[in-house]
Scaffold this active site. Structure first.
Site, PDB file in Angstrom:
ATOM      1  N   LYS A 107       0.704  -1.236   0.098  1.00 34.13           N
ATOM      2  CA  LYS A 107      -0.090  -0.001   0.103  1.00 34.13           C
ATOM      3  C   LYS A 107       0.908   1.205   0.220  1.00 34.13           C
ATOM      4  CE  LYS A 107      -3.091   0.398   3.587  1.00 34.13           C
ATOM      5  NZ  LYS A 107      -3.059   1.696   4.092  1.00 34.13           N
ATOM      6  N   ARG A 120      -2.813 -10.401  12.271  1.00 34.67           N
ATOM      7  CA  ARG A 120      -2.995  -8.988  11.681  1.00 34.67           C
ATOM      8  C   ARG A 120      -3.773  -8.867  10.375  1.00 34.67           C
ATOM      9  NH1 ARG A 120       2.827  -7.662   9.685  1.00 34.67           N
ATOM     10  NH2 ARG A 120       1.742  -5.661   9.024  1.00 34.67           N
TER      11      ARG A 120
END
Ligand SMILES: [Zn+2]
Length: 216
Positions: free
Chosen positions: A13, A170
């Protein structure tokens, strides 16, 4: 273009945020950058945020939101921006919507980098860090068969953050927080998904093509 970028850990990202923002000539605004700028600039908000961070606590939503508002009020963000790391949940998305409407603006699009969980696990859990020089190798992408650093001869190890168990945890946390956010933006007809597997340049190209209909 006013754009929000979302994607799981390991989706690349940060890298895509940089390339997309520079292709669109808009500022990349990440919460990490905003925190650092406020702390190093010694602003009141930065001072408050630092107190929380120094204690290892999460910075409260109101503080983050106030920092985002300040940043979006700056002159370079008036014609567009790419937001990375905000909003993180539906309440923040609603606040962002309200904030922008106060500025007489609205989001144009939310771009989701789509990578399936197994690919994220392969990417992150395959990382090995050199204990001596800190360089990161990948068992698949660098075809790393031994546990010796090719640069300095140091011993490679797997960071706790990169263990499969941690990575899967996560991902779970991400899904819990982000799935509602993604459906919120789908309901607002703002969501566009892009396949985030393959070479970095190809992903950027795909993203740019997906964003074209939303450009002014
Ligand atoms: Zn090394």
């Amino acid at each position: 273009m006013r754009l929000v970028l979302v994607g799981p850990p390991g989706a690349g990202k940060g890298t895509q945020a940089q390339f997309i923002a520079s292709n669109l000539s808009i500022p990349k605004i990440s919460t990490g950058d905003i925190f650092r700028a406020n702390v190093s600039g010694g602003t009141e908000l930065g001072r408050i945020a630092k107190e929380y961070m120094d204690r290892g606590d999460l910075v409260p939503d109101e503080v983050t939101i106030a920092m985002v508002r300040d940043r979006l009020s700056e002159s370079d963000a008036q014609d567009g921006f790419l937001l990375d790391g905000f909003p993180r949940n539906v309440p923040q998305a609603e606040i962002l919507k309200k904030m922008l409407s106060e500025f007489g603006a609205a989001l144009d699009v939310v771009l989701e980098l789509v990578v399936d969980d197994e690919e994220v696990v392969r990417r992150l859990a395959g990382r090995r860090t050199c204990g001596q020089c800190g360089r990161i190798w990948h068992v698949d992408f660098d075809d790393k068969k031994d546990d010796v650093c090719d640069v300095c001869g140091g011993r490679l190890y797997q960071r706790e953050d990169d263990s499969e168990e941690t990575v899967r945890h996560r991902l779970e946390v991400y899904q819990e927080q982000t799935a509602p956010l993604v459906s919120f933006y789908a309901d607002e007809s703002l969501l566009v998904g892009v396949d985030a597997t393959g070479p970095v340049e190809e992903i950027t190209q795909r993203a740019m093509e997906a964003l074209r209909p939303f450009a002014d």
